[in-house]
Design an enzyme around this catalytic site. Structure first.
Site, PDB file in Angstrom:
ATOM      1  N   ASP A 222     -36.202  43.590  -2.934  1.00  0.00           N
ATOM      2  CA  ASP A 222     -36.859  44.081  -4.380  1.00  0.00           C
ATOM      3  C   ASP A 222     -36.401  45.292  -4.861  1.00  0.00           C
ATOM      4  OD1 ASP A 222     -38.428  42.500  -5.855  1.00  0.00           O
ATOM      5  OD2 ASP A 222     -40.328  42.606  -4.730  1.00  0.00           O
TER       6      ASP A 222
ATOM      7  N   LYS B  45     -39.625  31.804  -7.268  1.00  0.00           N
ATOM      8  CA  LYS B  45     -38.587  32.346  -6.331  1.00  0.00           C
ATOM      9  C   LYS B  45     -37.923  31.426  -5.404  1.00  0.00           C
ATOM     10  CE  LYS B  45     -40.433  36.744  -7.440  1.00  0.00           C
ATOM     11  NZ  LYS B  45     -41.350  38.064  -7.335  1.00  0.00           N
TER      12      LYS B  45
ATOM     13  N   GLN C 243     -45.420  39.721  -2.680  1.00  0.00           N
ATOM     14  CA  GLN C 243     -45.658  39.635  -3.938  1.00  0.00           C
ATOM     15  C   GLN C 243     -46.838  40.887  -4.454  1.00  0.00           C
ATOM     16  OE1 GLN C 243     -43.981  37.626  -6.341  1.00  0.00           O
ATOM     17  NE2 GLN C 243     -45.229  38.851  -7.992  1.00  0.00           N
TER      18      GLN C 243
END
Length: 282
Positions: free
Chosen positions: A120, A53, A97
């Site tokens: 997200d 990422k 995460q």
């Protein structure tokens, strides 16, 4: 008949080129898209995902912040960091995460992220916006799947029957909502479905997203159907593969996504798209 591959790597590169162009346009106005990634603990897979990422941010010309913390970080400390990032104008997207250590409530942390920075697409506000057709952030994996369908000329799915295998909040449910928004007739199947094959044989589009090896085999697929494989599994030889029996299904389907090289690259790309859009809205 052998199915045509939907190449996630190639499509991902096309989309990232557009993201980079738009990011450069923002920079000319003094805005640099910023993504903050928080990693708690030492989960090996999470470390790989996070590295990818951050690397993607660099390739797109974004500003990225990676915060790593020990597994003994308290929930209160993590929530405080999220709140600080919520108030940081240089950060347009916040990603915590998952999975988090067991003593931290995933849901509480996700809900602490500002919906304006929930790139997200996991916040309840994002899910609600998707449900009612309002502007919000779409969950990255199903968003990537929709882009793959668009790439083969399937943007308006009016008259198409789509079957989603799986009902997770991360893929299955938002996938169904996005397909519905594109005018598909949608069936959601899961572990409680009595006859999965009876459903999938009717489908023009099948999205397999349960994390179960060979959940979809050739006899379960209508000739010419589009098959999107979201699964990530290892077979007996340790080889990475999806939820679909690829070798069998590719002889029946019209289009199919490979694993690896299909949906995977698209997920991070759509994270970049969401972060860019957040910066454009700022």
């Amino acid at each position: 008949m052998t199915a045509q591959l939907i190449d996630g790597k190639a499509l991902s590169q096309q989309l990232r080129a557009d993201v980079k162009t738009r990011a450069d346009q923002l920079k000319a106005r003094g805005i640099v898209p910023g993504l903050a990634v928080i990693l708690v603990g030492d989960n090996q897979a999470s470390q790989v995902y996070v590295r990818n990422k951050v690397k993607s941010c660099e390739e797109c010309g974004f500003h990225s912040v990676l915060e790593k913390y020990d597994a003994n970080m308290t929930e209160a400390e993590l929530l405080a960091r999220v709140e600080a990032l919520n108030n940081d104008p240089s950060i347009h997207g916040i990603l915590v995460q998952l999975p988090l250590p067991k003593h931290i409530d995933d849901h509480k942390v996700i809900e602490a992220i500002s919906p304006k920075k929930d790139v997200d697409g996991f916040h309840v506000a994002s899910a609600g916006a998707l449900m009612v057709g309002e502007v919000g952030f779409k969950a990255c994996t199903p968003y990537g799947c929709m882009k793959m369908l668009e790439s083969i000329g399937m943007k308006d799915l009016r008259g198409k029957h789509a079957v989603v295998i799986g009902r997770s909040n991360i893929v299955g449910k938002p996938m169904a909502m996005m397909l519905l928004a594109a005018n598909a007739t949608v069936t959601i199947t899961h572990s409680g479905t009595a006859d999965l094959a009876a459903m999938t044989r009717q489908a023009d589009i099948i999205v397999a997203a349960v994390g179960k090896l060979n959940v979809l085999t050739a006899d379960m697929v209508k000739p010419g159907a589009v098959v999107i494989d979201v699964g990530m599994n290892r077979n007996a030889e340790g080889k990475l593969c999806g939820d679909v029996d690829f070798d069998g299904v590719k002889e029946v389907a019209g289009y199919i996504t490979p694993v690896p090289g299909g949906v995977g690259p698209m997920t991070i790309t759509m994270l970049m798209v969401n972060t860019l859009e957040s910066a454009e809205r700022a």
